[in-house]
Every structure is written in structure tokens, then in C-alpha cells.
Design a protein around this motif. Structure first.
Motif, PDB file in Angstrom:
ATOM      1  N   ARG A 152      42.104 -21.245  12.063  1.00 26.54           N
ATOM      2  CA  ARG A 152      42.683 -22.119  12.633  1.00 26.54           C
ATOM      3  C   ARG A 152      41.431 -23.177  12.619  1.00 26.54           C
ATOM      4  NH1 ARG A 152      37.364 -23.282  15.123  1.00 26.54           N
ATOM      5  NH2 ARG A 152      36.283 -21.262  15.764  1.00 26.54           N
ATOM      6  N   ASP A 206      32.579 -25.383  18.166  1.00 24.69           N
ATOM      7  CA  ASP A 206      33.596 -24.280  17.557  1.00 24.69           C
ATOM      8  C   ASP A 206      35.037 -25.381  16.263  1.00 24.69           C
ATOM      9  OD1 ASP A 206      32.150 -21.822  18.245  1.00 24.69           O
ATOM     10  OD2 ASP A 206      32.856 -22.040  19.913  1.00 24.69           O
ATOM     11  N   VAL A 207      35.213 -26.912  17.449  1.00 27.77           N
ATOM     12  CA  VAL A 207      35.688 -27.353  16.841  1.00 27.77           C
ATOM     13  C   VAL A 207      35.603 -28.928  17.171  1.00 27.77           C
ATOM     14  CG1 VAL A 207      37.331 -27.140  19.034  1.00 27.77           C
ATOM     15  CG2 VAL A 207      38.495 -28.061  17.216  1.00 27.77           C
ATOM     16  N   LEU A 234      39.718 -31.788  14.547  1.00 26.31           N
ATOM     17  CA  LEU A 234      41.100 -32.313  14.786  1.00 26.31           C
ATOM     18  C   LEU A 234      41.036 -33.626  14.357  1.00 26.31           C
ATOM     19  CD1 LEU A 234      42.357 -29.853  17.832  1.00 26.31           C
ATOM     20  CD2 LEU A 234      42.862 -30.160  15.012  1.00 26.31           C
ATOM     21  N   ALA A 270      40.993 -26.768  24.115  1.00 24.70           N
ATOM     22  CA  ALA A 270      40.065 -25.646  22.711  1.00 24.70           C
ATOM     23  C   ALA A 270      39.542 -25.059  24.306  1.00 24.70           C
ATOM     24  CB  ALA A 270      39.168 -26.443  22.216  1.00 24.70           C
ATOM     25  N   ALA A 290      47.255 -29.070  19.974  1.00 27.45           N
ATOM     26  CA  ALA A 290      46.605 -27.871  19.554  1.00 27.45           C
ATOM     27  C   ALA A 290      46.288 -26.503  19.635  1.00 27.45           C
ATOM     28  CB  ALA A 290      45.083 -28.621  19.994  1.00 27.45           C
ATOM     29  N   LEU A 335      36.508 -21.805  22.883  1.00 28.70           N
ATOM     30  CA  LEU A 335      36.360 -22.922  22.191  1.00 28.70           C
ATOM     31  C   LEU A 335      35.182 -24.119  22.857  1.00 28.70           C
ATOM     32  CD1 LEU A 335      38.837 -22.444  19.500  1.00 28.70           C
ATOM     33  CD2 LEU A 335      37.810 -20.701  19.428  1.00 28.70           C
ATOM     34  N   THR A 342      38.755 -26.356  11.667  1.00 32.48           N
ATOM     35  CA  THR A 342      37.194 -26.683  12.219  1.00 32.48           C
ATOM     36  C   THR A 342      37.236 -28.076  13.255  1.00 32.48           C
ATOM     37  OG1 THR A 342      36.034 -27.089  10.745  1.00 32.48           O
ATOM     38  CG2 THR A 342      36.249 -24.649  11.411  1.00 32.48           C
ATOM     39  N   LEU A 373      45.296 -24.081  16.934  1.00 30.27           N
ATOM     40  CA  LEU A 373      43.884 -23.655  17.354  1.00 30.27           C
ATOM     41  C   LEU A 373      44.184 -22.291  17.280  1.00 30.27           C
ATOM     42  CD1 LEU A 373      41.842 -26.184  19.339  1.00 30.27           C
ATOM     43  CD2 LEU A 373      41.184 -25.404  16.902  1.00 30.27           C
ATOM     44  N   SER A 374      45.519 -21.659  17.778  1.00 26.18           N
ATOM     45  CA  SER A 374      45.621 -19.979  18.005  1.00 26.18           C
ATOM     46  C   SER A 374      45.767 -19.370  16.837  1.00 26.18           C
ATOM     47  CB  SER A 374      46.398 -19.885  19.131  1.00 26.18           C
ATOM     48  OG  SER A 374      46.574 -20.209  20.132  1.00 26.18           O
TER      49      SER A 374
END
Length: 345
Positions: free
Chosen positions: A244, A273-274, A248, A263, A235, A268, A246, A239-240
Motif C-alpha cells: 500500500r 500510517d498514511v 495519498l 484509513a 482508497a 490506519l 504511505t 490501502l488494502s
């Protein structure tokens, strides 16, 4: 102390004592069973296991071999084995356990070792066996596999992994996400590959239905070990990225929990954010903050069915192998953006 001593104290016949000790073959009333158990306890009677095995031509043991490459870090195998052992104990069987750790040579060694110890049957949890070894088991002991692929003379149980992956991804799409990433274990592991296929199917379906909608891109996949650490590392890479995802979908809950920590370390918010959804239905999923949404496998039910199927095959010769595919269920919590249920104790 002998079985006759137990029978005299309990006021029953030696045969009734045998039925209680061996869980059959004939039923015993609850009252008589309790008198026998009380007499056994009072006298300190210990059945002769060797004599019992010689009479019954059974060892009263079953072998359970898992294939947990993460060395016990996936909750599925532990929970399944506990439930399997519980049912076996209730039926009068002990359990020998081994972990092949995705190593074919180690798996072969465990199978050979358990057969040499005269186990009465085997449960193979995602353990591939060679054609030669399958033939060696054929006719010697009944086998139940927890997998999607097995020889036709093995009983086979599995969960609908592809449909579960599809449900998880579709749910994230329904929350409005268009870049849904997949955090998965090695794709050469059949359940992971099928869960990825469900993720891919949901994205392809959305792409055809919604113009400029969901996109299926290679950059949305990151593989890692089936563990907390594997999910964290995979992840972190996704996410980096400047583009990325939004949301998973992780192939096991452990990876999903690792992804939530990744995250947080990147600043995040989950789910702001995710969003995150896992797969397994591990008990730990209800205790993360926010709670982890997951595709829940009926692990206890599968273990009970596997053990009962095996014991039935052991005790009734000529039973035909069975195949059963279990459904998985989406359990929503806060990590995907759904309302957060409260835990009540």
C-alpha cells in the motif's frame, strides 16, 4: 403605484428611480438611492419586469450550468454557484441553474432551454458543448466557461490543475514518502486528468533526482466517483494492498475525506500510517480530524470574475473574450504531517 409616485415621494426625477431599479446606466448618490429605496418600500412599488425587459431588450437573467456527475456531492460547484448568484444579484440579474451530470444530451437540453428563455448570458462550469451548439450560441449570448478547453469566442477561466497536483505530491515527497498514491475521479474529466498529470510529474522528477526513491507505478492509482463515497471505495482498494502507499493525493477534497475514513476503518492512522492531501479548498477540510491539507482553489474569486466578465459582455457589445488561469495554493494541516492549526471563532 407608478414610478412617478416613487419619484414624487423620494423628491427625485423618474429617471433617477429608473437608475436605482436598473443599477444604471448613470450613477446615483448614496443619499438619493436610499430615498428611492425607502419610497419603494413605503409605497409597495413593484417594477413591471416584462416592460423592463422590453425596454432594455434584456431578460435580466443569466444561466449557470454545472457538470457535477456526483449529483451535488462536490463542494466546488455549490460554492461557485452561490458566489456567482451573489454577484449577479448585486448587478440586478437573476440566475437560472442546471446540472448536466456529465450527460451531453442533458447539457444540450439545458443550453437550448435557457436560450429559449432568452437568458442574457451563460456560465458553463466544465460543460462540454458540441461545435454546432457553440455556433448556435455565438452571436446570441456571451458565454464564460470554467474549463481548460473552449471555443475561441467564449471567455475561459480555469485553475492551474496540473500545477496544483504537482504541489500536493511534491509536498508529500518532502515529508519523506516514496509511495504516493492517487485517488482520482474518472480520468476522462479534464481537471482530474490534469491533477493526475501533476502527481505523475512530481513522482517522475523525484525518481530521477533520488536513487531508489519515489516510484511511479500503475498500482498506485485508483479511480472512483468524485464524492465522499468514491474516495472511500478507491482508497479502500489502495490501502488494502500488501504494498500500500504511505501517502495519498486525492483529486477533490470530498474524495480525500472519504479516503481518511477508509484509513480509519482499516486501522490506519492519519498521518502516522498514511498521509492525505486533497484538492479544492472546501470549507469542510478545516473541520476534519486531523484537518485536511488541500490545494485551495480561489473559488469565490473565480465566480466573481466569471460573473463580472459575463455581465460586462452583456452590457457592452463587442467586448473581446478573455482567458484567465488562476493559481492554486497549498494549505497545510495535520493530515499530511504538518502542524495542526487551531480554529479560532
Amino acid at each position: 403605484m407608478t414610478r412617478n409616485d416613487v419619484a414624487r415621494l423620494a423628491g427625485t426625477s423618474p429617471a433617477v428611480v429608473s437608475y436605482v431599479i436598473n443599477n444604471g446606466p448613470r450613477p446615483v448618490s448614496a443619499a438619493a438611492r436610499q430615498r428611492v429605496l425607502d419610497a419603494i418600500k413605503q409605497l409597495g412599488y413593484r417594477p413591471n419586469a416584462v416592460a423592463r425587459s422590453l425596454r432594455s431588450r434584456r431578460s435580466w437573467t443569466i444561466g449557470v450550468i454545472a457538470s457535477d456527475s456526483a449529483g451535488g456531492k462536490s463542494p466546488f460547484f455549490g460554492q461557485f454557484t452561490r458566489a456567482c448568484e451573489e454577484v449577479a444579484w448585486q448587478r440586478g440579474y437573476s440566475v437560472l441553474f442546471g446540472n448536466s451530470a456529465e450527460d451531453p444530451a442533458r447539457a444540450e437540453g439545458y443550453v437550448r432551454g435557457f436560450l429559449e428563455r432568452q437568458v442574457d448570458g451563460l456560465v458553463l462550469m466544465r460543460v462540454p458543448v458540441s461545435a454546432d451548439q457553440a455556433e448556435e450560441m455565438r452571436g446570441r449570448v456571451p458565454v464564460v466557461t470554467i474549463d481548460h478547453a473552449a471555443p475561441p469566442f467564449f471567455s475561459r477561466l480555469a485553475v492551474d490543475d496540473e500545477e496544483g497536483g504537482y504541489q500536493a505530491t511534491r509536498h508529500l515527497l518532502e515529508h519523506g514518502h516514496r509511495r504516493v498514491g492517487f485517488v482520482g475521479g474518472p480520468l476522462d474529466i479534464t481537471p482530474v486528468r490534469l491533477r493526475a498529470a501533476g502527481w505523475r510529474r512530481a513522482l517522475q522528477e523525484a525518481e530521477t533526482k533520488v536513487k531508489a526513491g519515489a516510484r511511479l507505478e500503475a498500482g498506485l492509482v485508483a479511480e472512483g466517483e468524485l464524492s465522499l463515497e468514491g474516495g472511500y471505495d478507491a482508497a479502500l482498494r489502495l490501502l488494502s494492498s500488501p504494498s500500500r502507499p504511505t501517502a495519498l493525493f486525492a483529486s477533490i477534497d470530498g474524495q480525500a475525506i472519504g479516503a481518511m475514513r477508509a484509513a480509519a476503518d482499516l486501522g490506519l492512522r492519519v498521518p502516522g500510517d498514511v498521509a492525505v492531501v486533497g484538492f479544492d479548498g472546501a470549507r469542510e477540510a478545516a473541520y476534519t480530524v486531523p484537518g485536511l491539507s488541500t490545494i485551495s482553489q480561489p473559488i469565490d474569486e473565480m465566480a466573481r470574475h466569471a460573473t463580472e466578465t459575463l455581465v460586462g459582455a452583456i452590457e457592452s457589445e463587442g467586448v473581446e473574450p478573455v482567458t484567465k488561469i488562476f493559481s492554486a495554493t497549498l494549505v497545510t494541516r495535520g493530515s499530511c504531517g504538518c502542524p495542526e492549526p487551531r480554529l479560532h471563532r
